[in-house]
Design an enzyme around this catalytic site. Structure first.
Site, mmCIF file in Angstrom:
data_model
loop_
_atom_site.group_PDB
_atom_site.id
_atom_site.type_symbol
_atom_site.label_atom_id
_atom_site.label_comp_id
_atom_site.label_asym_id
_atom_site.label_seq_id
_atom_site.Cartn_x
_atom_site.Cartn_y
_atom_site.Cartn_z
ATOM 1 N N ARG A 60 -1.062 -14.475 12.432
ATOM 2 C CA ARG A 60 -2.106 -14.500 13.457
ATOM 3 C C ARG A 60 -3.262 -13.647 12.958
ATOM 4 O O ARG A 60 -3.110 -12.812 12.068
ATOM 5 C CB ARG A 60 -1.581 -13.975 14.793
ATOM 6 C CG ARG A 60 -1.155 -12.524 14.756
ATOM 7 C CD ARG A 60 -0.616 -12.061 16.091
ATOM 8 N NE ARG A 60 -0.275 -10.640 16.053
ATOM 9 C CZ ARG A 60 -1.131 -9.656 16.252
ATOM 10 N NH1 ARG A 60 -2.416 -9.937 16.466
ATOM 11 N NH2 ARG A 60 -0.752 -8.386 16.215
ATOM 12 N N ARG A 72 -11.260 -11.307 19.141
ATOM 13 C CA ARG A 72 -11.596 -10.756 20.454
ATOM 14 C C ARG A 72 -12.877 -11.391 20.967
ATOM 15 O O ARG A 72 -13.869 -11.459 20.238
ATOM 16 C CB ARG A 72 -11.800 -9.248 20.360
ATOM 17 C CG ARG A 72 -10.547 -8.475 20.031
ATOM 18 C CD ARG A 72 -10.826 -6.997 20.122
ATOM 19 N NE ARG A 72 -9.664 -6.240 19.682
ATOM 20 C CZ ARG A 72 -9.732 -5.065 19.087
ATOM 21 N NH1 ARG A 72 -10.924 -4.526 18.850
ATOM 22 N NH2 ARG A 72 -8.646 -4.435 18.722
ATOM 23 N N ARG A 99 1.781 -5.484 -5.225
ATOM 24 C CA ARG A 99 0.378 -5.359 -5.599
ATOM 25 C C ARG A 99 0.065 -3.870 -5.685
ATOM 26 O O ARG A 99 0.564 -3.054 -4.898
ATOM 27 C CB ARG A 99 -0.534 -6.019 -4.564
ATOM 28 C CG ARG A 99 -0.422 -7.529 -4.541
ATOM 29 C CD ARG A 99 -0.958 -8.172 -5.795
ATOM 30 N NE ARG A 99 -2.432 -8.124 -5.837
ATOM 31 C CZ ARG A 99 -3.160 -8.440 -6.904
ATOM 32 N NH1 ARG A 99 -2.556 -8.782 -8.026
ATOM 33 N NH2 ARG A 99 -4.469 -8.416 -6.856
ATOM 34 N N ARG A 105 -13.038 -2.995 -1.135
ATOM 35 C CA ARG A 105 -13.713 -2.175 -0.138
ATOM 36 C C ARG A 105 -14.212 -0.872 -0.746
ATOM 37 O O ARG A 105 -13.769 -0.467 -1.820
ATOM 38 C CB ARG A 105 -12.805 -1.881 1.049
ATOM 39 C CG ARG A 105 -11.519 -1.124 0.736
ATOM 40 C CD ARG A 105 -10.692 -0.938 1.995
ATOM 41 N NE ARG A 105 -9.454 -0.224 1.762
ATOM 42 C CZ ARG A 105 -8.611 0.158 2.710
ATOM 43 N NH1 ARG A 105 -8.894 -0.091 3.975
ATOM 44 N NH2 ARG A 105 -7.495 0.800 2.423
ATOM 45 N N GLU A 114 -12.020 0.352 -4.202
ATOM 46 C CA GLU A 114 -10.635 -0.067 -4.383
ATOM 47 C C GLU A 114 -10.575 -1.402 -5.121
ATOM 48 O O GLU A 114 -11.170 -2.385 -4.689
ATOM 49 C CB GLU A 114 -9.922 -0.215 -3.034
ATOM 50 C CG GLU A 114 -9.594 1.095 -2.373
ATOM 51 C CD GLU A 114 -8.678 0.917 -1.168
ATOM 52 O OE1 GLU A 114 -8.140 -0.206 -0.964
ATOM 53 O OE2 GLU A 114 -8.500 1.892 -0.425
ATOM 54 N N TYR A 125 5.884 -3.455 4.200
ATOM 55 C CA TYR A 125 4.717 -2.621 4.459
ATOM 56 C C TYR A 125 4.836 -2.022 5.864
ATOM 57 O O TYR A 125 5.005 -2.739 6.843
ATOM 58 C CB TYR A 125 3.416 -3.423 4.351
ATOM 59 C CG TYR A 125 2.204 -2.546 4.560
ATOM 60 C CD1 TYR A 125 1.732 -1.755 3.522
ATOM 61 C CD2 TYR A 125 1.577 -2.470 5.796
ATOM 62 C CE1 TYR A 125 0.636 -0.913 3.707
ATOM 63 C CE2 TYR A 125 0.497 -1.640 5.993
ATOM 64 C CZ TYR A 125 0.035 -0.862 4.949
ATOM 65 O OH TYR A 125 -1.028 -0.028 5.135
ATOM 66 N N ASP A 171 3.145 0.805 8.754
ATOM 67 C CA ASP A 171 2.135 1.767 9.168
ATOM 68 C C ASP A 171 2.806 3.135 9.288
ATOM 69 O O ASP A 171 4.035 3.231 9.374
ATOM 70 C CB ASP A 171 1.524 1.359 10.509
ATOM 71 C CG ASP A 171 0.598 0.159 10.381
ATOM 72 O OD1 ASP A 171 -0.071 0.034 9.337
ATOM 73 O OD2 ASP A 171 0.552 -0.666 11.316
#
Length: 370
Positions: free
Chosen positions: A173, A177, A250, A281, A301, A349, A351
């Site tokens: 997804r 917004r 990666r 970025r 990066e 991964y 958070d």
């Protein structure tokens, strides 16, 4: 035979530090070892000209879990930083996540209905019924304009593969917004620890024996003989000597530049979403803590394919790698003296709040009888 330690924790990142802190609180003797020359893993910050530089890329703490938020706040004060990255596509600036600011800049629309109609029109034109890859998945979710300008180039640089060759499930997804909210996260709590993440790790490991520039694998048998249990937060395939093959990652290369300016880009994070710019970025670190220094430090990066000796950042969670990981996971589940945890050991991964939560769950399980 008496063991020297109750736990040797391999890795001083958030998982290892949290476990070591909690185990020590419960009267256990711990040793933390780390290959690097500093504690903190990927949340380590280096102070340059008074600026706390996120050495291994931007880290913004966010969670909706009040228990985890209260837990980290015992170690540091958090500021009110809100993650509002922007995208630069050949000099055109767009807000992320995709919101009414983005849609107005793209199409000149003024109402949520107009934006929805535009996206739906492009989705229907694409005529994608069952997305077979990431490109088709993205277009089926947000249409062609957003995909071409804000997803395609960035994603292909990040993964080093064409979007049409990447599996669709990578983008299950996309946050869309239909309001003017530029806050990237939906979580209730968000911020950066004042003074950088070192403040948290330093307090967690205060009074605990730590050995840096120490490779677990160079003296593996010695460590195993000197402790009751090992908490391993490194690469699970490396722990098992790659016996089923190497998992893919990666990696990232960072290019830092200290500038004699007080403000380079006006935002902490700017994503470069075109395919021509080689980096994904630019991070301007002082904005994480609303810095007023005369100078600024920026980091570009550059994603790259992981190879031994590089830092593994992002697991390539495609079907092949996930099946390979399951072989290692089965071995790990049979261990009675080794506890695995964290991003590398779980090949997933996470958070930061997930890592801390997972470490606390392991603590609860490990010490439930105490």
């Amino acid at each position: 035979m008496m063991k020297k330690y109750d736990y040797i924790i391999v890795g001083s990142g958030l998982f290892g530090a949290t476990f070591a802190y909690e185990a020590t609180k419960r009267g256990k003797k711990c040793l933390v070892i780390d290959r690097r020359n500093h504690i903190g893993g990927n949340v380590y910050c280096e102070n340059v000209e008074g600026i706390n530089v996120h050495t291994y890329g931007a880290h913004i703490f966010h969670t909706s879990d009040k228990e985890i938020w209260d837990y980290v706040n015992q170690f540091a004060e958090f500021n009110r930083y809100t993650n509002s990255p922007i995208a630069n596509f050949h000099g055109e600036i767009y807000n992320l996540p995709f919101n009414m600011n983005t849609f107005n800049r793209l199409w000149g629309v003024l109402t949520p209905q107009e934006a929805q109609d535009k996206i739906n029109e492009q989705r229907l034109e694409s005529n994608i019924k069952e997305p077979k890859n990431l490109e088709e998945q993205a277009i089926s979710l947000v249409g062609t304009d957003i995909y071409e300008k804000l997803i395609k180039g960035y994603t292909e640089k990040q993964w080093g593969r064409k979007a049409s060759e990447l599996p669709a499930f990578i983008i299950k997804r996309l946050p869309v917004r239909f309001n003017y909210d530029n806050n990237y996260f939906n979580d209730k709590y968000q911020g950066i620890p004042e003074g950088g993440y070192n403040v948290i790790i330093d307090k967690m490991l205060e009074g605990i024996e730590v050995r840096l520039e120490t490779d677990f694998f160079e003296n593996r048998s010695e460590w195993e003989e000197s402790t009751l249990k090992i908490v391993f937060t490194g690469m699970i395939d490396e722990y098992y000597n790659y016996q089923f093959g190497k998992l893919e990652y990666r990696s990232l290369k960072f290019e830092n530049e200290l500038l004699n300016l007080d403000n380079y880009q006006g935002n902490a994070v700017v994503n470069y979403t075109d395919s021509d710019t080689p980096y994904t970025r630019i991070i301007e670190h002082k904005h994480f803590e609303f810095g007023t220094q005369d100078k600024t430090l920026i980091t570009k990066e550059y994603p790259s394919e992981w190879k031994p000796g590089d830092e593994p950042y992002y697991p390539v969670n495609n079907k092949q790698n996930n099946e390979l990981f399951q072989n290692y996971k089965k071995l790990a589940e049979q261990e009675d003296r080794v506890l695995f945890g964290g991003r590398l050991a779980d090949y997933k991964y996470y958070d930061m709040h997930n890592v801390i939560s997972q470490a606390l769950q392991l603590v609860e399980k490990e010490f439930s009888n105490i």
